[in-house]
Design an enzyme around this catalytic site. Structure first.
Site, PDB file in Angstrom:
ATOM      1  N   HIS A 207      -9.965   1.660   0.211  1.00 49.29           N
ATOM      2  CA  HIS A 207      -8.503   1.548   0.244  1.00 49.29           C
ATOM      3  C   HIS A 207      -8.057   0.950  -1.086  1.00 49.29           C
ATOM      4  O   HIS A 207      -8.280  -0.229  -1.349  1.00 49.29           O
ATOM      5  CB  HIS A 207      -8.078   0.667   1.417  1.00 49.29           C
ATOM      6  CG  HIS A 207      -6.591   0.636   1.648  1.00 49.29           C
ATOM      7  ND1 HIS A 207      -5.681   1.232   0.799  1.00 49.29           N
ATOM      8  CD2 HIS A 207      -5.850   0.064   2.646  1.00 49.29           C
ATOM      9  CE1 HIS A 207      -4.457   1.031   1.252  1.00 49.29           C
ATOM     10  NE2 HIS A 207      -4.532   0.338   2.372  1.00 49.29           N
TER      11      HIS A 207
ATOM     12  N   LYS B 276     -10.089   7.589   2.673  1.00 45.99           N
ATOM     13  CA  LYS B 276     -10.411   6.210   2.309  1.00 45.99           C
ATOM     14  C   LYS B 276     -11.870   5.848   2.614  1.00 45.99           C
ATOM     15  O   LYS B 276     -12.384   4.866   2.077  1.00 45.99           O
ATOM     16  CB  LYS B 276      -9.458   5.249   3.015  1.00 45.99           C
ATOM     17  CG  LYS B 276      -8.034   5.279   2.442  1.00 45.99           C
ATOM     18  CD  LYS B 276      -7.136   4.253   3.115  1.00 45.99           C
ATOM     19  CE  LYS B 276      -5.788   4.144   2.403  1.00 45.99           C
ATOM     20  NZ  LYS B 276      -4.922   5.311   2.601  1.00 45.99           N
TER      21      LYS B 276
ATOM     22  N   PHE C  60       1.957  -3.454   4.056  1.00 49.17           N
ATOM     23  CA  PHE C  60       2.322  -4.757   4.611  1.00 49.17           C
ATOM     24  C   PHE C  60       3.808  -5.020   4.341  1.00 49.17           C
ATOM     25  O   PHE C  60       4.356  -4.611   3.318  1.00 49.17           O
ATOM     26  CB  PHE C  60       1.487  -5.867   3.984  1.00 49.17           C
ATOM     27  CG  PHE C  60       0.072  -5.946   4.496  1.00 49.17           C
ATOM     28  CD1 PHE C  60      -0.339  -5.254   5.614  1.00 49.17           C
ATOM     29  CD2 PHE C  60      -0.862  -6.756   3.852  1.00 49.17           C
ATOM     30  CE1 PHE C  60      -1.631  -5.344   6.092  1.00 49.17           C
ATOM     31  CE2 PHE C  60      -2.165  -6.852   4.314  1.00 49.17           C
ATOM     32  CZ  PHE C  60      -2.553  -6.154   5.434  1.00 49.17           C
TER      33      PHE C  60
ATOM     34  N   CYS D 254       0.803  -1.223   0.000  1.00 49.28           N
ATOM     35  CA  CYS D 254       0.000   0.000   0.000  1.00 49.28           C
ATOM     36  C   CYS D 254       0.836   1.273   0.000  1.00 49.28           C
ATOM     37  O   CYS D 254       0.289   2.373  -0.054  1.00 49.28           O
ATOM     38  CB  CYS D 254      -0.951  -0.010   1.198  1.00 49.28           C
ATOM     39  SG  CYS D 254      -2.008  -1.475   1.210  1.00 49.28           S
TER      40      CYS D 254
ATOM     41  N   HIS E  31      -2.610   7.943   6.040  1.00 47.96           N
ATOM     42  CA  HIS E  31      -2.829   6.607   5.500  1.00 47.96           C
ATOM     43  C   HIS E  31      -4.210   6.126   5.946  1.00 47.96           C
ATOM     44  O   HIS E  31      -4.967   5.593   5.139  1.00 47.96           O
ATOM     45  CB  HIS E  31      -1.730   5.660   5.983  1.00 47.96           C
ATOM     46  CG  HIS E  31      -1.774   4.316   5.338  1.00 47.96           C
ATOM     47  ND1 HIS E  31      -1.803   4.148   3.968  1.00 47.96           N
ATOM     48  CD2 HIS E  31      -1.805   3.055   5.874  1.00 47.96           C
ATOM     49  CE1 HIS E  31      -1.849   2.855   3.683  1.00 47.96           C
ATOM     50  NE2 HIS E  31      -1.852   2.177   4.821  1.00 47.96           N
TER      51      HIS E  31
ATOM     52  N   GLU F 133      -0.761   5.458  13.641  1.00 52.16           N
ATOM     53  CA  GLU F 133      -0.431   6.655  12.871  1.00 52.16           C
ATOM     54  C   GLU F 133      -0.678   7.915  13.695  1.00 52.16           C
ATOM     55  O   GLU F 133       0.101   8.882  13.628  1.00 52.16           O
ATOM     56  CB  GLU F 133      -1.252   6.692  11.583  1.00 52.16           C
ATOM     57  CG  GLU F 133      -0.861   7.819  10.641  1.00 52.16           C
ATOM     58  CD  GLU F 133      -1.522   7.724   9.267  1.00 52.16           C
ATOM     59  OE1 GLU F 133      -1.121   8.492   8.378  1.00 52.16           O
ATOM     60  OE2 GLU F 133      -2.440   6.887   9.095  1.00 52.16           O
TER      61      GLU F 133
END
Length: 404
Positions: free
Chosen positions: A332, A327, A391, A161, A297, A308
């Site tokens: 996403h 998002k 990831f 991502c 994010h 975050e």
């Protein structure tokens, strides 16, 4: 080092087939999340996603025979790239100094699924000769370069991502050191298929609010229970500032800082340290400016959003500027998220508006920043930051500044 600016942008996602309508609906707090229509999801634990609807690949691929040579993520990427190139308004350019930096997190997953099923159920002769080239992540950059005759560096990032944020970073580096004078960055993803939904659902990464799609993605909200998969693409034309100024180009912003880092910790769970170091590198490179807005994010997963938040509070010593995650509107978009959110950040700076974080229903004590809840906010934005984490513990952060 050469200064690098953005002179063209393009975007397609579940809110719109081009950047202006998509951004307008994002700021209006609308969402593209709904029931899945690409396949029968009735037996799946997750039945919702943010699909791009109404897209005709013939709008960018003129020969219908060519469509079968490219997976949907490539088609979406071509659409965003064409819009960005048109937006940049080149009369002419040196093809040999104009490169491509492309990105996707997964690439042609629907084609991988389709051809795997064909091979197992009908035999190896039923596998398409276009299977491999249609599925490779770097074929996005290949197709884009062919379409626009770009013969400079042809790079590809496949970092989950964070992929298209890293693609922006790689493009900036290429221009800074003189490897190219212009770069077209394209991030695209389309993984809403049986195996894509089933795989992320098996990880318990997705929201299962099947009966309430519009509020399923809740970044930073106490009731968040996973992300909603989206699809889409975005593109940015990057140029050497002096060349852009000389040709009288419209400049959306200058890239004044970027940072990349690795967690070296866990395949899916983030650390505080990794995202913080990426943001800190970008912030220090930019000269520690006053940042007016951060596009987070903000995935709507329990761990990411609180992590975050803590990283932002550490970086800014608890004096964090307004933050939002878009998002909830777009879903996403995995490897395309960074490019999409970079375009959103630039348009926010252009229009003087902070897009909202929708579905702010119940406050979370671990997420206590100003997330621009539910309603967009007008503001004078001169410096904005965009974050992407993936990831494998891979992180990227980028900072844009308005050029007066």
């Amino acid at each position: 080092m050469k200064r690098v600016v953005v002179t063209g942008i393009g975007m397609i996602n579940a809110l719109g087939l081009e950047k202006e309508s998509a951004f307008r609906d994002i700021c209006a707090g609308k969402t593209g999340v709904d029931k899945i229509t690409f396949f029968d999801a009735n037996e799946f634990p997750v039945q919702i996603a943010a699909e791009v609807r109404g897209f005709d690949p013939l709008s960018v691929v003129k020969d219908a025979k060519e469509i079968k040579k490219m997976d949907r993520f490539i088609q979406l990427g071509l659409k965003a790239a064409s819009e960005a190139m048109q937006d940049a308004k080149f009369e002419k350019f040196d093809a040999y100094s104009f490169g491509v930096s492309s990105a996707a997190g997964i690439g042609g997953l629907p084609n991988i699924e389709k051809n795997s099923v064909a091979c197992v159920t009908r035999g190896p002769r039923k596998v398409s000769p276009f299977f491999i080239p249609s599925s490779l992540v770097n074929m996005l950059g290949g197709m884009v370069s062919i379409n626009h005759n770009l013969k400079g560096p042809n790079l590809s990032s496949v970092t989950a991502c964070a992929a298209s944020t890293h693609a922006i970073c790689e493009a900036v580096k290429s221009i800074m050191i003189g490897e190219a004078s212009k770069m077209l960055v394209v991030g695209a993803e389309s993984a809403i298929c049986e195996i894509g939904i089933a795989g992320f659902a098996a990880m318990k990464a997705l929201s299962n609010r099947n009966d309430d799609p519009s509020t399923a993605s809740r970044p930073f909200d106490k009731g968040r229970n996973g992300f909603v998969m989206g699809e889409g693409a975005a593109a940015l034309v990057l140029e050497d500032y002096e060349e852009a100024k000389e040709r009288g180009a419209k400049i959306y912003g200058e890239i004044i800082g970027f940072g990349e880092s690795g967690d070296a910790y866990h395949i899916t769970s983030p650390t505080l340290d990794g995202p913080l170091r990426a943001m800190t590198k970008a912030y220090e490179m930019a000269g520690r400016p006053i940042i007016d807005y951060i596009n987070a994010h903000g995935t709507s997963t329990p761990v990411n959003d609180s992590n975050e938040t803590k990283a932002l509070k550490t970086l800014f010593n608890n004096q964090v500027p307004p933050v939002s995650s878009t998002k909830g509107q777009t879903g996403h978009c995995l490897g395309a998220a960074g490019a999409i959110e970079a375009v959103i950040s630039l348009m926010a700076m252009r229009d003087g508006v902070m897009p909202p974080t929708i579905n702010q229903i119940e406050k979370d004590e671990d997420c206590d920043l100003d997330y621009v809840p539910n309603v967009a906010r007008k503001a004078d934005l001169n410096v904005v930051m965009s974050n992407s984490f993936g990831f494998g513990g891979t992180n990227g952060s980028i900072i844009f500044k308005k050029v007066n």
